[in-house]
Design a protein around this motif. Structure first.
Motif, PDB file in Angstrom:
ATOM      1  N   ASP A  55      34.618  40.256  31.785  1.00 29.63           N
ATOM      2  CA  ASP A  55      35.142  41.237  32.742  1.00 29.63           C
ATOM      3  C   ASP A  55      36.655  41.375  32.536  1.00 29.63           C
ATOM      4  O   ASP A  55      37.406  40.432  32.791  1.00 29.63           O
ATOM      5  CB  ASP A  55      34.824  40.749  34.164  1.00 29.63           C
ATOM      6  N   ASN A  67      38.867  42.878  34.231  1.00 24.68           N
ATOM      7  CA  ASN A  67      39.630  42.642  35.458  1.00 24.68           C
ATOM      8  C   ASN A  67      39.874  41.157  35.672  1.00 24.68           C
ATOM      9  O   ASN A  67      40.976  40.724  35.994  1.00 24.68           O
ATOM     10  CB  ASN A  67      38.882  43.203  36.658  1.00 24.68           C
ATOM     11  N   LEU A 104      43.357  39.171  35.789  1.00 22.68           N
ATOM     12  CA  LEU A 104      43.743  38.381  36.963  1.00 22.68           C
ATOM     13  C   LEU A 104      43.948  36.908  36.583  1.00 22.68           C
ATOM     14  O   LEU A 104      44.852  36.248  37.092  1.00 22.68           O
ATOM     15  CB  LEU A 104      42.676  38.512  38.057  1.00 22.68           C
ATOM     16  N   SER A 156      30.798  33.781  39.157  1.00 18.28           N
ATOM     17  CA  SER A 156      30.694  34.279  40.529  1.00 18.28           C
ATOM     18  C   SER A 156      29.371  33.865  41.174  1.00 18.28           C
ATOM     19  O   SER A 156      29.146  34.112  42.339  1.00 18.28           O
ATOM     20  CB  SER A 156      30.827  35.805  40.535  1.00 18.28           C
ATOM     21  N   GLU A 188      24.242  30.590  42.941  1.00 14.64           N
ATOM     22  CA  GLU A 188      22.821  30.251  42.982  1.00 14.64           C
ATOM     23  C   GLU A 188      22.609  28.813  42.521  1.00 14.64           C
ATOM     24  O   GLU A 188      23.122  28.391  41.487  1.00 14.64           O
ATOM     25  CB  GLU A 188      22.025  31.198  42.071  1.00 14.64           C
ATOM     26  N   LEU A 222      44.170  36.380  45.166  1.00 16.17           N
ATOM     27  CA  LEU A 222      45.084  35.923  44.127  1.00 16.17           C
ATOM     28  C   LEU A 222      45.574  34.505  44.346  1.00 16.17           C
ATOM     29  O   LEU A 222      45.585  33.689  43.437  1.00 16.17           O
ATOM     30  CB  LEU A 222      46.292  36.860  44.065  1.00 16.17           C
ATOM     31  N   ALA A 275      19.381  39.557  44.074  1.00 18.40           N
ATOM     32  CA  ALA A 275      20.365  38.733  44.757  1.00 18.40           C
ATOM     33  C   ALA A 275      21.400  38.211  43.767  1.00 18.40           C
ATOM     34  O   ALA A 275      22.600  38.180  44.058  1.00 18.40           O
ATOM     35  CB  ALA A 275      19.660  37.566  45.449  1.00 18.40           C
ATOM     36  N   TYR A 276      20.914  37.828  42.591  1.00 21.28           N
ATOM     37  CA  TYR A 276      21.825  37.326  41.559  1.00 21.28           C
ATOM     38  C   TYR A 276      22.818  38.412  41.170  1.00 21.28           C
ATOM     39  O   TYR A 276      24.019  38.193  41.110  1.00 21.28           O
ATOM     40  CB  TYR A 276      20.996  36.908  40.345  1.00 21.28           C
ATOM     41  N   SER A 328      25.290  38.907  43.865  1.00 17.67           N
ATOM     42  CA  SER A 328      26.296  37.856  43.952  1.00 17.67           C
ATOM     43  C   SER A 328      27.245  37.878  42.761  1.00 17.67           C
ATOM     44  O   SER A 328      28.376  37.464  42.866  1.00 17.67           O
ATOM     45  CB  SER A 328      25.620  36.495  44.065  1.00 17.67           C
ATOM     46  N   HIS A 329      26.773  38.349  41.636  1.00 22.52           N
ATOM     47  CA  HIS A 329      27.588  38.294  40.431  1.00 22.52           C
ATOM     48  C   HIS A 329      28.235  39.641  40.121  1.00 22.52           C
ATOM     49  O   HIS A 329      29.454  39.760  40.145  1.00 22.52           O
ATOM     50  CB  HIS A 329      26.716  37.851  39.251  1.00 22.52           C
ATOM     51  N   ASP A 330      27.399  40.632  39.924  1.00 23.26           N
ATOM     52  CA  ASP A 330      27.918  41.905  39.445  1.00 23.26           C
ATOM     53  C   ASP A 330      28.664  42.679  40.525  1.00 23.26           C
ATOM     54  O   ASP A 330      29.705  43.269  40.260  1.00 23.26           O
ATOM     55  CB  ASP A 330      26.785  42.778  38.905  1.00 23.26           C
ATOM     56  N   ARG A 390      30.108  41.515  43.143  1.00 29.30           N
ATOM     57  CA  ARG A 390      31.308  40.870  43.634  1.00 29.30           C
ATOM     58  C   ARG A 390      32.453  40.935  42.620  1.00 29.30           C
ATOM     59  O   ARG A 390      33.613  40.792  43.006  1.00 29.30           O
ATOM     60  CB  ARG A 390      31.002  39.425  44.002  1.00 29.30           C
ATOM     61  N   ALA A 391      32.087  41.144  41.348  1.00 31.26           N
ATOM     62  CA  ALA A 391      33.138  41.171  40.324  1.00 31.26           C
ATOM     63  C   ALA A 391      34.154  42.297  40.571  1.00 31.26           C
ATOM     64  O   ALA A 391      35.359  42.024  40.670  1.00 31.26           O
ATOM     65  CB  ALA A 391      32.500  41.296  38.949  1.00 31.26           C
ATOM     66  N   PRO A 392      33.684  43.572  40.734  1.00 33.96           N
ATOM     67  CA  PRO A 392      34.667  44.625  41.021  1.00 33.96           C
ATOM     68  C   PRO A 392      35.393  44.404  42.345  1.00 33.96           C
ATOM     69  O   PRO A 392      36.555  44.769  42.492  1.00 33.96           O
ATOM     70  CB  PRO A 392      33.817  45.899  41.079  1.00 33.96           C
ATOM     71  N   ARG A 404      36.224  41.504  43.613  1.00 28.84           N
ATOM     72  CA  ARG A 404      37.310  40.562  43.354  1.00 28.84           C
ATOM     73  C   ARG A 404      38.490  41.281  42.696  1.00 28.84           C
ATOM     74  O   ARG A 404      39.644  41.044  43.039  1.00 28.84           O
ATOM     75  CB  ARG A 404      36.801  39.460  42.436  1.00 28.84           C
ATOM     76  N   ALA A 405      38.156  42.180  41.774  1.00 26.99           N
ATOM     77  CA  ALA A 405      39.210  42.918  41.071  1.00 26.99           C
ATOM     78  C   ALA A 405      40.029  43.744  42.052  1.00 26.99           C
ATOM     79  O   ALA A 405      41.261  43.705  42.039  1.00 26.99           O
ATOM     80  CB  ALA A 405      38.581  43.813  40.017  1.00 26.99           C
ATOM     81  N   GLN A 451      40.414  43.360  45.291  1.00 23.93           N
ATOM     82  CA  GLN A 451      41.245  42.534  46.150  1.00 23.93           C
ATOM     83  C   GLN A 451      42.401  41.915  45.353  1.00 23.93           C
ATOM     84  O   GLN A 451      43.563  41.905  45.799  1.00 23.93           O
ATOM     85  CB  GLN A 451      40.387  41.441  46.790  1.00 23.93           C
ATOM     86  N   GLY A 452      42.026  41.432  44.166  1.00 25.60           N
ATOM     87  CA  GLY A 452      43.023  40.757  43.336  1.00 25.60           C
ATOM     88  C   GLY A 452      44.184  41.679  42.963  1.00 25.60           C
ATOM     89  O   GLY A 452      45.352  41.321  43.128  1.00 25.60           O
ATOM     90  N   GLU A 507      33.168  41.279  50.988  1.00 25.22           N
ATOM     91  CA  GLU A 507      32.841  39.963  50.456  1.00 25.22           C
ATOM     92  C   GLU A 507      32.068  39.145  51.500  1.00 25.22           C
ATOM     93  O   GLU A 507      31.034  38.532  51.204  1.00 25.22           O
ATOM     94  CB  GLU A 507      34.145  39.245  50.059  1.00 25.22           C
ATOM     95  N   GLN A 533      28.277  37.771  51.257  1.00 26.61           N
ATOM     96  CA  GLN A 533      27.992  36.344  51.442  1.00 26.61           C
ATOM     97  C   GLN A 533      26.908  36.138  52.505  1.00 26.61           C
ATOM     98  O   GLN A 533      25.959  35.371  52.322  1.00 26.61           O
ATOM     99  CB  GLN A 533      29.263  35.589  51.876  1.00 26.61           C
ATOM    100  N   LEU A 557      23.550  37.322  51.237  1.00 28.23           N
ATOM    101  CA  LEU A 557      22.998  36.346  50.294  1.00 28.23           C
ATOM    102  C   LEU A 557      22.470  35.126  51.034  1.00 28.23           C
ATOM    103  O   LEU A 557      21.391  34.615  50.725  1.00 28.23           O
ATOM    104  CB  LEU A 557      24.064  35.921  49.277  1.00 28.23           C
TER     105      LEU A 557
END
Lengths: 152, 597
Positions: free
Chosen positions: A15, A17, A21, A101, A104, A126, B375-376, B379-381, B383-385, B387-388, B390-391, B423, B427, B430
């Motif tokens: 990723d 991003n 980061l 991320s 599980e 951050l 669910a996976y 939780s993964h895909d 949340r990635a954007p 995080r971006a 927010q980050g 987020e 959570q 999930l």
């Protein structure tokens, strides 16, 4: 023994991003003796670690002392890379920290079963990420005793 | 002892026969006696006749003599001479006739001499007439001597006749008596005989009727048995072990696929039709029934000549004699092919059912796996954007603080909080989905330790809201899944801290009560309360009663409570009024129930 000056951390992350980061967090953490190498897919990670192709140039692509491994990757998953790594006689002892991320249980347990040294969930925010990088540096690069890695 | 009818008949017939024989003998003897009596009567009558004849002859001789004496003519002497010549014969005959009677014999001798004297007198008178003439002869006649002799003779004969008459009378009487006696005994015997015969006839009729009734009963029994067997489509066999004869009913033949009409069957004919795989087992069962006093029962396959397969069930029993030796085996057999087919169908249906259940399970498992993959992915895909977002917003705020004006900073801050909210939502979702999917291993857990774990988790919020949490410890033990229970109670406490009026310090009371086999944990707040009409809704997913600005949240907290409690086999609820405090409760099974300790 490697020189104390530059210790390489290999980040396996697809990723852009997250890469950006994480790079920022490394900058912010202001690490003196660590440098970050990045590969963005499973095959590249394997090539890097086994020194194939362009990665045979160890001056440019030094063997890492720590691997930050994402789970969901193109071509080869983090679990597959881990399983492969633990089969390689020369570098099988390399510390691997899962940075993903996924929360599980299945993913966590499988990672440990395959020989992961630690499992971290990517933090949101951050500040949290900078803290993670700082902690990593403190624990895994400074406190932790490194295993013997045969250089080829 | 009561004799049977047949015995009675035999006895009656025997009696009648004996009586008949006796009667015959007696009658025969009586008749003989009668005949002999009759002969005696005849004899007596002969004697009488002969006596009369003798007297008559003597009279003839006297008449002839008188004629000659009067006339002197020789022709008058002729009756006299024939009488003289006849009389001796008659006397002799009388002697013969009276030979059986000595008294009469004596009298015959006396009569003979008297007759001889008379004849002499007659001969003298005849001689005198011839030689000296009528007068001389007349003298003799006048002397009356001849008359006297004649009178004597007459008297003798009369006497003899009287005796004979007496005899005759006596014998006739005897004969009549005998006749009557004979008639009487014969009649009585005949009457008895007739009565006996009538009795025998009656008994015979009775016997006949009874045997007819028995025959009818037997026939009815037989008919009933046959009807019942036929109605049940059952065949029956009768195997005589002594003669090794086997009798089959028509149905037995039909069931075994034989042409009906030959009731005599051999063991081999039976064995031929039994499926070769079943035969040893069935024969073993027959042997077992033969050895031990137990009934035979077997279900086996029969193969007809056309190779068609038929299932039969057979029940049999050995009959044993007084020495407990089996002499006969009788039983019934019926076709159970349809039943067996139905059973096979049921088995097959069961198998296909299992197959279908398996398919469904596989489908469900697939759906579950898809859900897990989803669910996976979340939780993964997803949340990635996030995080971006927010980050990088945070990076803007930190790295370009000097360039951004206040509005720019607020926009960036809004991006950060929105991402944070999303987020949280992810959570919670999930967590909820994990509760639905995962298997919860239930254990006995001490609520007191759970509460302290919860308190550690919400430390920050307590600090932030200045909440007062009052726990009435010690709390009892429950049966639950530790992480789930921690999450449930955490959600209840954070809710209790959150839903208060602005500026109010949250006051929370936690206590437990034991209700039978369950433990109810109460969480009471001093919050805004819930209207009864909303009390059901709040436990559903995404149900929110307030705007995001007043009370931020995902609307999943109580849904997690409900799902988690239900997965642990408990229940939950709330008691509240709008504007008053709320009392939430959860109920779980006791961990230290009397039953288990």
């Amino acid at each position: 023994m490697q020189r104390m000056s530059t210790r390489t951390i290999l980040l396996v992350e697809d990723d852009p991003n997250d890469i950006l980061l994480t790079q920022r967090a490394f900058r912010k953490a202001n690490l003196a003796h660590a440098s970050l190498q990045i590969v963005s897919d499973g095959d590249s990670a394997v090539f890097y670690l086994s020194g194939e192709g362009k990665y045979s140039d160890r001056d440019r692509y030094p063997l890492p002392v720590l691997i930050l491994l994402d789970l969901k990757l193109p071509r080869r998953s983090g679990h597959e890379i881990l399983a492969w790594l633990r089969q390689q006689p020369e570098i099988k002892r390399l510390p691997v920290i899962m940075l993903t991320s996924s929360k599980e249980n299945m993913d966590i347990n499988q990672a440990y079963d395959l020989g992961a040294n630690s499992y971290l969930v990517k933090p949101v925010g951050l500040t949290a990420l900078v803290e993670v990088v700082q902690t990593l540096n403190l624990y895994w690069l400074l406190l932790n005793q490194q295993p013997e890695i045969r250089v080829f | 002892m009561k004799r049977s009818l047949a015995q009675q008949i035999t006895i009656g017939l025997g009696l009648a026969l004996a009586l008949l024989v006796a009667n015959t003998v007696v009658s025969y003897r009586n008749t003989l006696k009668l005949i002999s009596n009759q002969r005696l009567v005849t004899h007596t009558q002969q004697v009488l006749t002969e006596l009369e004849a003798t007297l008559s002859t003597l009279k003839d001789a006297e008449t002839g003599q008188r004629g000659y004496l009067i006339t002197g003519e020789e022709r008058y002497l002729q009756p006299y001479e024939s009488a003289v010549s006849k009389i001796d014969r008659q006397i002799n005959y009388l002697k013969q006739l009276t030979a059986d009677n000595p008294n009469q014999q004596q009298r015959v001798f006396a009569l003979e001499s008297a007759i001889a004297t008379k004849l002499t007198e007659l001969a003298q008178s005849v001689k005198l007439r011839r030689e000296q003439g009528f007068d001389a002869a007349q003298q003799i006649v006048i002397s009356d001597r001849g008359k006297q002799i004649m009178d004597n003779i007459r008297a003798d004969i009369t006497e003899m006749e009287n005796i004979e008459n007496q005899l005759l009378q006596q014998r006739t009487k005897e004969s009549q008596a005998k006749l009557q006696e004979t008639l009487l005994t014969f009649s009585i015997a005949a009457a008895i005989n007739l009565a006996l015969l009538a009795l025998v006839y009656y008994l015979f009729r009775l016997n006949h009727r009874q045997s007819k009734q028995e025959e009818e009963k037997l026939r009815q029994n037989n008919e009933r048995l046959t009807l019942a067997l036929d109605a049940g489509k059952m065949g029956s066999w009768d195997w005589n072990l002594l003669t090794d004869e086997i009798l089959w009913t028509i149905y037995h033949e039909i069931i075994f696929g034989y042409e009906a009409g030959k009731p005599n069957r051999s063991y081999q004919e039976w064995a031929d039709r039994v499926h070769p795989e079943d035969l040893p087992q069935v024969e073993a069962l027959v042997q077992a029934s033969l050895k031990h006093p137990q009934d035979f029962h077997a279900e086996y396959r029969v193969v007809w000549a056309d190779n068609s397969l038929h299932w039969v069930t057979a029940f049999g029993r050995f009959q044993r004699n007084a020495e407990n030796r089996p002499i006969r085996m009788v039983g019934v057999v019926s076709d159970i092919t349809e039943r067996k087919q139905a059973e096979a169908e049921i088995i097959q249906l069961n198998e296909t059912l299992e197959q279908r259940v398996l398919e469904r399970t596989t489908q469900l498992e697939e759906a579950n796996e898809e859900l897990q993959a989803f669910a996976y992915s979340v939780s993964h895909d997803l949340r990635a954007p996030l995080r971006a977002m927010q980050g990088f917003a945070e990076a803007l705020l930190e790295d370009y603080e000097n360039i951004l004006d206040e509005l720019g900073k607020e926009y960036a801050t809004r991006i950060v909080t929105s991402a944070q909210r999303l987020e949280n939502l992810i959570q919670d979702l999930l967590a909820y989905s994990r509760l639905t999917r995962s298997n919860l291993e239930l254990k006995v857990i001490d609520l007191t330790t759970i509460m302290s774990e919860v308190m550690t988790q919400i430390e920050a919020e307590i600090e932030q809201t200045q909440a007062q949490v009052n726990i009435q410890s010690p709390l009892p033990k429950v049966i639950a899944h530790r992480p789930t229970l921690v999450q449930v109670i955490t959600n209840l406490l954070t809710n209790a801290m959150k839903f208060v009026d602005e500026g109010v310090q949250p006051e929370i009371k936690v206590w437990a009560e034991i209700r039978g086999e369950c433990v109810r944990l109460w969480v009471e707040d001093n919050g805004i309360g819930i209207s009864p009409k909303h009390q059901k809704r709040i436990f559903r997913v995404f149900e929110r009663l307030h705007g995001m600005e007043t009370y931020p949240g995902t609307g999943i907290g109580l849904a997690i409570v409900r799902k988690g409690i239900s997965r642990m086999g408990g229940s939950q609820g709330v008691e509240s009024q709008l504007g008053q405090k709320s009392r939430f409760w959860i109920e779980l099974r006791r961990g230290d129930s009397e039953k288990e300790t």
